[in-house]
Enzyme design. Structure first.
Site, short mmCIF file in Angstrom:
data_model
loop_
_atom_site.label_atom_id
_atom_site.label_comp_id
_atom_site.label_asym_id
_atom_site.label_seq_id
_atom_site.Cartn_x
_atom_site.Cartn_y
_atom_site.Cartn_z
N TYR A 160 -52.87 -10.07 -38.69
CA TYR A 160 -52.57 -11.14 -37.87
C TYR A 160 -51.28 -10.94 -37.37
O TYR A 160 -50.38 -10.48 -37.64
CB TYR A 160 -52.49 -12.48 -38.78
CG TYR A 160 -52.03 -13.70 -37.90
CD1 TYR A 160 -53.01 -14.48 -37.26
CD2 TYR A 160 -50.87 -13.91 -37.87
CE1 TYR A 160 -52.52 -15.72 -36.50
CE2 TYR A 160 -50.27 -14.99 -37.14
CZ TYR A 160 -51.07 -16.10 -36.45
OH TYR A 160 -50.71 -17.19 -35.86
N GLU B 167 -51.25 -15.31 -29.85
CA GLU B 167 -51.85 -15.19 -31.21
C GLU B 167 -53.15 -14.33 -31.10
O GLU B 167 -54.27 -14.43 -30.37
CB GLU B 167 -52.35 -16.60 -31.47
CG GLU B 167 -52.84 -16.32 -32.84
CD GLU B 167 -53.54 -17.70 -33.65
OE1 GLU B 167 -52.62 -18.39 -34.61
OE2 GLU B 167 -54.54 -18.36 -33.04
#
Length: 396
Positions: free
Chosen positions: A118, A206
């Site tokens: 991530y 993101e």
């Protein structure tokens, strides 16, 4: 401004961030042809078929499929196009899928293991610095990771005076447990990702997951990008990426009139000038037993036209049982707001819901007189407590 995954990846590609090869389509036939073109270019034998909506959790909702043939890609595209996709981010009403991304599958055999990470870039408002947040737990909701395993989330703050440094990118790759080719690829990925974030005037990048392939390539397998509306004048090509079909129609209409509007799920419409006063007004509505149906800030330059537009937008919500107008006249004149209320009544016609107007400040007496002499069913209040009491009676 939110944009689709395929648009976000086009921005990433401009700055040298590695992304899978993909083509966006709007029909099943286009999906078959897109899959064939991607196979010719990459040699891939499978494809990801991904719904394009402004929400996460698409895979869990059935909006992401893996196809083994071009024909299967067309079949999945047919199933996904036009479907109402419901995820934890869309709410129960879901979103209709109008576009699908056909993308090369990045799950292929090789000498190394596949890994998912991530990574996001955003502003740390506490320090006024950009921050890279990253974790070894890719592919999961970062909120779940933060709740259950917070020690697996790392943060790297960037000094705005010097920008991101090479040692910071290497530190990130090291904390992710990479070595060799993957370490070097991740270092390049981080530097390019930060450059994309900074130069595109974004408020959020993101990437979940950042994907390490079996042959140690680092790719942005997914991408969520929020662009700062205030910076769009520098990026007219990005402004054209806006998809109003993904936005609430009332919010789109409000933007045309320079109104700050957010639709909520309550039963009392709010028309206020100033964000702080709007928040206080919504609080007083809750304390009075009602629920705000919207956040509507007409701003400091409100006039009769903007007030009428605000009225029309609020009244389009069938859940609205009353409207509370709470104006403090500093820059804006209360008589102008009052004239807007009168004009809205005359223009819209019969308004079934009660309207409570609390006007204080510049020309407040003139504003109250305009409303009282109009003959309209508008309840005037002097104090916020008085207006709250009226709201309470209306809600009952």
């Amino acid at each position: 401004m939110n944009i689709h995954e395929y648009q976000a990846k086009s921005i990433l590609r401009q700055f040298g961030v590695a992304v899978p090869e993909g083509i966006v389509i709007e029909s099943p036939d286009q999906a078959v042809e897109a899959a064939k073109k991607i196979r010719e270019k990459t040699g891939t034998g499978s494809w990801a078929v991904k719904a394009q909506i402004h929400a996460g959790g698409r895979g869990k909702g059935g909006g992401v499929k893996i196809a083994k043939t071009p024909e299967e890609a067309g079949k999945y595209a047919k199933d996904i196009l036009g479907m109402t996709l419901v995820t934890h981010q869309t709410g129960p009403e879901g979103k209709v899928v109008n576009r699908v991304l056909i993308e090369q599958s990045i799950y292929y055999p090789g000498p190394g293991e596949i890994q998912e990470f991530y990574m996001s870039v955003l502003l740390n408002r506490d320090t006024g610095r950009n921050i890279i947040m990253y974790s070894t737990e890719g592919g999961m909701d970062i909120e779940s990771v933060a709740e259950k395993t917070p020690h697996l989330i790392f943060r790297e703050e960037i000094d705005p005076r010097v920008g991101i440094q090479g040692f910071q990118a290497r530190k990130i790759a090291f904390n992710l447990g990479l070595s060799g080719k993957a370490f070097k690829e991740m270092t390049k990925f981080v530097m390019a990702l930060y450059a994309a974030y900074e130069k595109s005037d974004a408020s959020l990048f993101e990437i979940n997951p950042v994907f390490k392939t079996s042959d140690d390539l680092i790719l942005a397998a997914d991408a969520k990008v929020n662009l700062d509306d205030n910076g769009l004048f520098r990026h007219p090509d990005y402004a054209e990426m806006r998809d109003i079909t993904e936005e609430d129609p009332a919010e789109v209409e409000a933007a045309k009139h320079d109104l700050n509007f957010v639709k909520l799920d309550g039963n009392v419409g709010c028309m206020v000038n100033g964000a702080g006063l709007a928040m206080a007004t919504m609080d007083i509505i809750k304390l009075s037993g009602g629920d705000p149906a919207n956040f509507l800030d007409v701003g400091g330059t409100a006039n009769a036209e903007t007030v009428e537009a605000g009225f029309r937008i609020i009244l389009k919500d069938p859940n609205v049982k009353a409207i509370l107008i709470n104006i403090f006249g500093g820059i804006v004149r209360c008589d102008r707001v009052a004239q807007g209320v009168v004009d809205a009544y005359n223009s819209v016609g019969h308004i079934d819901v009660p309207v409570i107007a609390r006007l204080q400040g510049t020309n407040a007496e003139e504003g109250k007189r305009l409303i009282d002499e109009s003959g309209l069913k508008v309840y005037s209040a002097i104090t916020l407590e008085e207006a709250a009491g009226m709201v309470k009676e209306v809600v009952k």
